[in-house]
Design an enzyme around this catalytic site. Structure first.
Site, short mmCIF file in Angstrom:
data_model
loop_
_atom_site.label_atom_id
_atom_site.label_comp_id
_atom_site.label_asym_id
_atom_site.label_seq_id
_atom_site.Cartn_x
_atom_site.Cartn_y
_atom_site.Cartn_z
CG LEU A 155 15.70 -11.43 14.36
CD1 LEU A 155 16.93 -11.15 15.22
CD2 LEU A 155 15.37 -10.21 13.49
CE1 TYR A 156 9.08 -15.62 17.65
CE2 TYR A 156 8.72 -17.38 16.04
CZ TYR A 156 8.36 -16.73 17.21
OH TYR A 156 7.27 -17.18 17.92
#
Length: 248
Positions: A155-156
């Site tokens: 995600l990051y």
């Protein structure tokens, strides 16, 4: 005696702590008027007090960046305070770690809202005016895990990888009209936000030649370079400030 950034106005998002705070202080120290934004009003006021105590000029605008409306509102408030924004530092970001299967859609949207949509619409609001004036600088803060696959970083890392591509696209779009767009890519950095994960920070740092986490000030120095005319021939670059992790 004129300072390097006298007459220049800067907006630093996420400027109340860590890399953002160090960047705000460094740019103010060069004579810029700095608008600091963030969610924590007390921390924001303290950063402005630090800037003023050192003889600089600073302002704080409270902002909870979630996407277009909040980004455009911040850009307009900051511009109204100082007349115009000459340098934008897109530093605010969320850095969640964990398995892909554990990410809820609301969490996904929140991370992309802050890490991608907010800088996108800050640039949409501010860069055209910079281009009209024929001068400006935008510095995006990404991460080393936008450059390679890492367990727990889907995600990051993907959100920041989007910002890497945007850096290059914006350089192509706005560079011909005098607006330089670049990015810094920090590695593990000791800040208030990473203070609760010392073992993970050290483990990441052990993989790089420097064998230590970086400091917020070290990353800020790279941002200052890209924000000033020291880097006048640099467009669309992603500058690693990761202790050499990109090399191994």
């Amino acid at each position: 005696m004129m300072s390097e950034l006298s007459g220049t106005s800067v907006l630093v998002t996420g400027g109340t702590s860590g890399i953002g705070r160090a960047t705000a202080l460094a740019l103010a120290g060069l004579g810029a008027t700095v608008v600091v934004s963030g969610r924590d009003v007390e921390r924001g006021k303290r950063v402005v007090q630090e800037i003023e105590a050192a003889g600089g000029a600073g302002h704080f605008v409270a902002a909870d960046l979630r996407g277009e409306a909040s980004a455009r509102a911040l850009a307009r408030q900051a511009s109204a305070l100082v007349g115009q924004i000459d340098v934008l530092v897109n530093n605010a970001g969320a850095f969640p770690f964990g398995p892909t299967a554990d990410v809820a859609e609301a969490d996904f949207d929140a991370v992309y809202g802050l890490n991608v949509k907010a800088p996108y619409f800050l640039v949409a609001e501010l860069a055209p005016a910079m281009a009209e004036r024929g001068r400006g600088a935008i510095v995006n803060v990404t991460t080393m895990v936008a450059e390679y696959g890492a367990d727990g970083m889907s995600l990051y890392g993907s959100s920041k990888a989007a910002l890497v591509l945007l850096t290059k696209a914006w350089a192509a779009e706005f560079g011909p009209r005098g607006v330089r767009v670049n990015a810094v890519s920090p590695g593990p950095t000791a800040t208030e936000g990473t203070a609760g994960m010392p073992e993970a920070l050290d483990a990441l740092a052990a993989q790089a030649p420097a064998h230590r986490p970086g400091t917020a000030q070290e990353v800020a120095e790279a941002i200052v370079y890209l924000a000033t005319d020291r880097s006048s021939f640099v467009h669309g670059a992603v500058l690693p400030v990761d202790g050499g992790r990109i090399a191994v």
